[in-house]
Design an enzyme around this catalytic site. Structure first.
Site, PDB file in Angstrom:
ATOM      1  N   THR A 239      21.790  50.542 105.915  1.00 44.55           N
ATOM      2  CA  THR A 239      22.755  49.414 105.593  1.00 44.55           C
ATOM      3  C   THR A 239      23.315  50.132 104.523  1.00 44.55           C
ATOM      4  O   THR A 239      24.621  50.569 104.540  1.00 44.55           O
ATOM      5  CB  THR A 239      22.696  48.591 105.806  1.00 44.55           C
ATOM      6  OG1 THR A 239      22.438  47.971 106.720  1.00 44.55           O
ATOM      7  CG2 THR A 239      24.109  48.165 106.133  1.00 44.55           C
TER       8      THR A 239
ATOM      9  N   GLU B 189      21.317  47.002  96.305  1.00 49.48           N
ATOM     10  CA  GLU B 189      20.128  46.893  96.310  1.00 49.48           C
ATOM     11  C   GLU B 189      18.632  46.995  97.775  1.00 49.48           C
ATOM     12  O   GLU B 189      19.475  45.848  98.061  1.00 49.48           O
ATOM     13  CB  GLU B 189      19.977  45.268  95.402  1.00 49.48           C
ATOM     14  CG  GLU B 189      21.050  44.915  94.157  1.00 49.48           C
ATOM     15  CD  GLU B 189      19.867  45.076  93.177  1.00 49.48           C
ATOM     16  OE1 GLU B 189      18.486  45.170  93.637  1.00 49.48           O
ATOM     17  OE2 GLU B 189      19.747  44.881  92.147  1.00 49.48           O
TER      18      GLU B 189
ATOM     19  N   CYS C  19      12.971  41.428  98.973  1.00 53.92           N
ATOM     20  CA  CYS C  19      12.693  42.785  99.073  1.00 53.92           C
ATOM     21  C   CYS C  19      11.762  43.026  97.832  1.00 53.92           C
ATOM     22  O   CYS C  19      10.740  44.155  97.955  1.00 53.92           O
ATOM     23  CB  CYS C  19      13.651  43.184  98.483  1.00 53.92           C
ATOM     24  SG  CYS C  19      14.478  41.785  97.085  1.00 53.92           S
TER      25      CYS C  19
ATOM     26  N   GLU D 128      20.791  43.921  89.243  1.00 51.12           N
ATOM     27  CA  GLU D 128      21.188  43.256  88.801  1.00 51.12           C
ATOM     28  C   GLU D 128      20.264  42.642  87.696  1.00 51.12           C
ATOM     29  O   GLU D 128      19.145  42.000  87.585  1.00 51.12           O
ATOM     30  CB  GLU D 128      21.945  42.691  90.564  1.00 51.12           C
ATOM     31  CG  GLU D 128      22.612  43.678  91.296  1.00 51.12           C
ATOM     32  CD  GLU D 128      23.218  43.500  92.275  1.00 51.12           C
ATOM     33  OE1 GLU D 128      22.072  42.428  93.199  1.00 51.12           O
ATOM     34  OE2 GLU D 128      24.202  43.595  92.594  1.00 51.12           O
TER      35      GLU D 128
ATOM     36  N   ASN E 123      18.146  36.626 103.752  1.00 49.24           N
ATOM     37  CA  ASN E 123      16.563  35.297 102.958  1.00 49.24           C
ATOM     38  C   ASN E 123      16.970  35.026 101.848  1.00 49.24           C
ATOM     39  O   ASN E 123      16.448  33.435 102.067  1.00 49.24           O
ATOM     40  CB  ASN E 123      15.587  36.798 103.296  1.00 49.24           C
ATOM     41  CG  ASN E 123      16.478  37.512 102.219  1.00 49.24           C
ATOM     42  OD1 ASN E 123      17.727  37.929 101.480  1.00 49.24           O
ATOM     43  ND2 ASN E 123      15.363  38.312 101.115  1.00 49.24           N
TER      44      ASN E 123
ATOM     45  N   GLY F  50      20.594  44.507 100.753  1.00 46.10           N
ATOM     46  CA  GLY F  50      20.673  44.451 102.507  1.00 46.10           C
ATOM     47  C   GLY F  50      19.725  45.719 102.754  1.00 46.10           C
ATOM     48  O   GLY F  50      19.072  46.239 101.580  1.00 46.10           O
ATOM     49  N   SER F  51      19.207  46.060 104.031  1.00 45.83           N
ATOM     50  CA  SER F  51      18.299  47.368 104.119  1.00 45.83           C
ATOM     51  C   SER F  51      18.457  49.032 102.967  1.00 45.83           C
ATOM     52  O   SER F  51      19.834  48.986 103.210  1.00 45.83           O
ATOM     53  CB  SER F  51      18.046  47.425 106.027  1.00 45.83           C
ATOM     54  OG  SER F  51      19.374  47.669 105.913  1.00 45.83           O
TER      55      SER F  51
END
Ligand code: NAD
Length: 484
Positions: free
Chosen positions: A232, A251, A286, A464, A153, A228-229
């Protein structure tokens, strides 16, 4: 269509290179499905070369004074800024995100480099008064090689803003850009080659199963940072644990609530609901507040305003500054969104607007879906529980404070949450009860430099964007000085 960039090389050990076997992957424009560039498909040997180069480079990088390392990072930022317009055009063509808000992404990257460059002196240890006769202290040391794996994204922004802290802490990094939007990383490779010492910043392109997995499993990599997802993220945790003990931060996704109390202005809530959905990048964020939880007293009024505002979003060419929403990122994302339309119908959610592919000129090809609102969405429905990562807003209703808390927390996710109320007591009581890592009171969507971001529950591990992120790229060493 011509390529939007001729840059097509990875960065390994200070050299711009193709894959060792010469293979490429093409990248397509999601608005037109035309091929607009190509990137090397890294082999396992390429991954090994990148990690080995990083491992050779980090000790000298870590030995630079904070001032010297900070200067390199700031100069890197300025070099990025000099090519910001070119990066922007490529990023918009490659992601489908709309150009006006995407102008901010290089700025976020540069600001993050500046921020962490300024924090390097904070990589401090402590002295601990454990005994009177000796001296006990800690120092922070970099992990060495840090792997950063990024989603589609905001590819450039993540590749830079989310490696700045690791670099500031004295690590060398290897970045794996997303396979569906990798082109901006080819420009970044050229900039980083000139701005940073060889091997300190490496980029390998390719798919997750080959390049990503080889990075995660590499024995010289102990620190992995992933965005990511959730699926994953868990695969990475498993793969990392298969080979060694590694520090993995994640994240991941969200199904984030925006809770509106009855004392709020319906117009302001409707605006926040639209902003919180990040339609400018098709809801592919997200942090998108994709569950709008309205108190029953304002439900109908806010819903009707939201519908009007969503209908007014202008779909079209992402490169046009007036466009409000582009195509979703890939065929996979497109199929996923269509599957959610089906699931919503089956589960009995009420479609208020959208729910289909747009028709007419400009939409014949490409991964287009209309911005969509469903009402009557409830906890038993897929739309309530699962992250779409697309332009679908789900609206639910609540009556009591406790019911709102329960609804807000009724998914496996816990990334963001927004509470809107003019009563400070309600707002603060509610925000404390939400199990989410990043929350807003009377706000939504925004990240603030220096303010930690990250998820609770299955939305992630670690934080983060603040000083905590920089410290997370260090290991503590204790030194006990036994005095005689
Ligand atoms: P994804 O998980 O499919 O891919 C992300 C990256 O992981 C890609 O670079 C991919 O190549 C790589 N990858 C895939 N399989 C791998 C494997 N087995 N080993 C190593 N690497 C592998 O995610 P996506 O579809 O690109 O992005 C969407 C997801 O990202 C959403 O769930 C979204 O919520 C999340 N996201 C989270 C944040 C956050 O800060 N929390 C920010 C943006 C996106």
């Amino acid at each position: 269509m011509a390529y939007v960039t001729q840059a097509d090389r990875m960065l390994i050990g200070g050299e711009l290179v193709h894959a060792s076997d010469g293979a490429f992957d093409e990248s397509i424009n999601p608005a037109t499905e035309e091929v607009i560039g190509r990137v090397p498909r890294a082999t396992v040997a390429d991954v090994d070369a990148a990690v080995t180069a990083a491992d050779a480079a980090w000790p000298a990088w870590a030995e630079l004074t904070p001032a010297a390392r900070g200067r390199v990072l700031r100069d890197f930022g300025q070099a990025l800024r000099a090519r910001a317009e070119e990066i922007l055009r490529v990023e918009v063509a490659d992601t489908g995100n709309t150009i006006t808000p995407m102008r901010g992404d290089v700025g976020v990257a540069v600001d993050s480099l500046d921020y962490y460059a300024g924090l390097i002196h904070e990589l401090k240890g402590e002295t601990i008064p454990a005994t009177h006769e000796n001296l006990h202290m800690t120092v922070r040391e970099p992990y060495g090689v840090v792997v950063r794996i990024a989603p589609f994204n905001h590819p450039l922004m993540f590749a830079v803003a989310r490696t700045a802290a690791a670099l500031a802490a004295g690590n060398a990094v290897v970045v794996k850009p997303p396979e569906t939007s990798p082109l901006s990383a080819m420009i970044l490779a050229e900039i980083a080659r000139d701005a940073l010492p060889p091997g300190v910043f490496n980029i390998v392109t390719g798919d997750g199963r080959t390049a990503g997995d080889a990075l995660v499993r590499h024995p010289l990599v102990k620190r992995i940072a992933f965005i990511g997802s959730p699926a994953t993220g868990r695969a990475i945790q498993r793969a990392a644990a298969d080979v060694a003990v590694k520090h993995v931060t994640l994240e991941l996704g969200g199904k984030n609530p925006l809770i509106a109390f009855p004392d709020t202005d319906p117009e302001a809530i409707a605006d926040a609901a639209i902003r919180g959905m990040n339609f400018s990048w098709q809801g592919q964020s997200c942090g998108s507040t994709s569950r709008l939880l309205l108190h029953e007293d304002i439900h109908d009024r806010v819903l009707s305003l939201v519908i009007d505002k969503v209908k007014a979003i202008r779909l079209g060419d992402p490169q046009d500054p007036a466009t409000g929403m582009g195509p979703v990122n890939s065929r996979m994302q497109y199929d996923k969104v269509l599957a959610f339309f089906e699931a919503a119908k089956k589960d009995g959610a009420r479609l208020m607007t959208g729910g289909r592919r747009p028709e007419g000129a400009g939409f014949e090809r490409g991964f287009w879906v209309e911005p969509t609102v469903y009402a009557g969405v409830e906890p038993g429905m897929r739309l309530w529980q699962e992250e779409v990562f697309g332009p679908i807003l789900s609206v639910g209703k609540w009556k009591t404070f406790d019911e709102a808390v329960e609804l807000a927390n009724s998914t496996e996710y816990g990334l963001t949450g927004a509470v809107w109320s003019n009563d400070i007591n309600n707002a603060l009581r509610m925000v404390r009860r939400i199990r989410a890592g990043h929350t807003w009171v009377n706000g939504c969507s925004a990240h603030y430099l220096g303010v930690p971001f990250g998820g609770m529950k299955n939305s992630g591990v670690g934080r983060e964007e603040g000083i905590e992120e920089m410290l997370s790229y260090t290991e503590t060493k204790t030194i006990n000085i036994v005095l005689r």
